[in-house]
Design an enzyme around this catalytic site. Sequence first.
Site, PDB file in Angstrom:
ATOM      1  N   CYS A 187       4.088  -6.690   3.730  1.00 51.23           N
ATOM      2  CA  CYS A 187       5.201  -6.978   4.648  1.00 51.23           C
ATOM      3  C   CYS A 187       5.862  -5.648   4.834  1.00 51.23           C
ATOM      4  CB  CYS A 187       6.276  -7.983   3.827  1.00 51.23           C
ATOM      5  SG  CYS A 187       7.065  -6.934   2.520  1.00 51.23           S
ATOM      6  N   GLU A 244       2.494  -5.299  -3.897  1.00 59.65           N
ATOM      7  CA  GLU A 244       2.462  -3.891  -3.404  1.00 59.65           C
ATOM      8  C   GLU A 244       3.695  -3.127  -4.108  1.00 59.65           C
ATOM      9  OE1 GLU A 244       2.411  -6.564  -1.646  1.00 59.65           O
ATOM     10  OE2 GLU A 244       1.130  -6.492   0.154  1.00 59.65           O
ATOM     11  N   CYS A 304       7.260  -3.447   2.148  1.00 64.43           N
ATOM     12  CA  CYS A 304       6.249  -2.678   1.325  1.00 64.43           C
ATOM     13  C   CYS A 304       5.654  -1.705   2.275  1.00 64.43           C
ATOM     14  CB  CYS A 304       5.179  -3.601   0.961  1.00 64.43           C
ATOM     15  SG  CYS A 304       5.743  -4.796  -0.470  1.00 64.43           S
ATOM     16  N   CYS A 354       7.341  -7.867  -3.957  1.00 63.73           N
ATOM     17  CA  CYS A 354       5.988  -8.012  -3.563  1.00 63.73           C
ATOM     18  C   CYS A 354       5.157  -7.162  -4.603  1.00 63.73           C
ATOM     19  CB  CYS A 354       5.709  -7.733  -2.194  1.00 63.73           C
ATOM     20  SG  CYS A 354       6.469  -8.384  -0.894  1.00 63.73           S
ATOM     21  N   ASN A 383       2.740 -10.282  -7.232  1.00 65.16           N
ATOM     22  CA  ASN A 383       4.244 -10.696  -6.820  1.00 65.16           C
ATOM     23  C   ASN A 383       4.904 -11.432  -7.967  1.00 65.16           C
ATOM     24  OD1 ASN A 383       2.423 -12.601  -6.261  1.00 65.16           O
ATOM     25  ND2 ASN A 383       3.730 -13.610  -4.793  1.00 65.16           N
ATOM     26  N   ILE A 384       6.310 -10.846  -8.072  1.00 62.74           N
ATOM     27  CA  ILE A 384       7.306 -11.666  -9.170  1.00 62.74           C
ATOM     28  C   ILE A 384       8.205 -12.440  -8.095  1.00 62.74           C
ATOM     29  CG2 ILE A 384       8.581 -11.142 -11.156  1.00 62.74           C
ATOM     30  CD1 ILE A 384       6.712  -8.991 -11.786  1.00 62.74           C
TER      31      ILE A 384
HETATM   32  N1  THU Z   1       4.065 -11.328  -0.841  1.00 64.31           N
HETATM   33  C1  THU Z   1       3.422  -9.990  -1.444  1.00 64.31           C
HETATM   34  O1  THU Z   1       3.241 -10.105  -2.841  1.00 64.31           O
HETATM   35  N2  THU Z   1       2.645  -9.316  -0.772  1.00 64.31           N
HETATM   36  C2  THU Z   1       2.527  -9.336   0.658  1.00 64.31           C
HETATM   37  O2  THU Z   1       1.910  -8.468   1.207  1.00 64.31           O
HETATM   38  C3  THU Z   1       3.147 -10.553   1.325  1.00 64.31           C
HETATM   39  C4  THU Z   1       3.950 -11.480   0.259  1.00 64.31           C
HETATM   40  C5  THU Z   1       4.592 -12.100  -1.666  1.00 64.31           C
HETATM   41  C6  THU Z   1       5.954 -12.310  -1.768  1.00 64.31           C
HETATM   42  C7  THU Z   1       6.262 -13.730  -2.141  1.00 64.31           C
HETATM   43  O3  THU Z   1       6.147 -14.046  -3.619  1.00 64.31           O
HETATM   44  C8  THU Z   1       4.982 -14.500  -1.677  1.00 64.31           C
HETATM   45  O4  THU Z   1       4.195 -13.359  -1.373  1.00 64.31           O
HETATM   46  C9  THU Z   1       5.167 -15.242  -0.371  1.00 64.31           C
HETATM   47  O5  THU Z   1       6.055 -14.503   0.511  1.00 64.31           O
END
Ligand code: THU
Length: 265
Positions: free
Chosen positions: A222, A191, A225, A189, A178-179
């Site tokens: 989420c 994914e 994604c 995210c 995630n960035i």
């Molecule tokens: N996030 C993801 O990268 N993948 C997920 O499946 C759930 C949430 C990240 C987004 C954000 O940077 C952090 O988690 C908190 O929501």
Amino acid sequence: MEGHEAEFQTLATAFEAILIAKNYGRGVVVRDEAHPLRFYAVRNWTDAKSAEKCHADPDVQAITSKLYQIARVTHVVNGVRRPDMLRLLLDDRRARIEADRRTGFDRRMKDSGNPAGADRRAGRDRRIGPRRLRDRPGEVDLVSAARRAREFAEATYSRFKVGAAIETADGTVVTGCNIENATYGLTICAERVAMFKALSEGHRMFTRIAIVADTESPTPPCGACRQILWEFGGNLEIVLANLQEETGTHQLKNLLPLPFDARLL
Ligand code: THU
């Protein structure tokens, strides 16, 4: 690389000749009839020391450096077999006579690129591409790849690091994390990073995605994604894990019932 197949085969033959001349072992390259740009290089080393010596040999390095300019190595699978010279010689003869004896009736060729993907498989091993590589020593472990990707997460604001690793139908693994950024809203995210990276590198068929977060209960993808994974990956197998263990496996169609996609446009 397209257009370099003949050069590739010439270099591979030179490589095999060195293996024999210097008694490092034996090698054979088989072309995949279903994917003309894909080759399988099988090497039977005389012993582990010979393999090491071969890799350090400048003559070999001269060939491999040229090879790597025109071909990409996607998998390296190491296996150990009891040394049995007669068997090695027989294998070598067979390899020369039947360099690629797969025919149009081969089930694997029919399976290649089948869009039904995971749905079509009966068991864990019935899958397209190099399915027999799974669960073998040297196999790329999707969850480990996702754990490593998670380390690169830019999660300054939430401190919630996520890693993802997506497996393509040809066995390539593409990772993402995630960035986050100062606007918060432009966060992406893990994914979707993995999926967009894979798409931007030309991959279009996917089998599984592993998602890792440092949480006791599973961290499922989420909604945004799920939509992107569905549209580009179909009914993917979703493997959830934390830093210690796997926390569940799901089929994407169960996580996104009644999906909206191109079929409705
Ligand atoms: N996030 C993801 O990268 N993948 C997920 O499946 C759930 C949430 C990240 C987004 C954000 O940077 C952090 O988690 C908190 O929501």
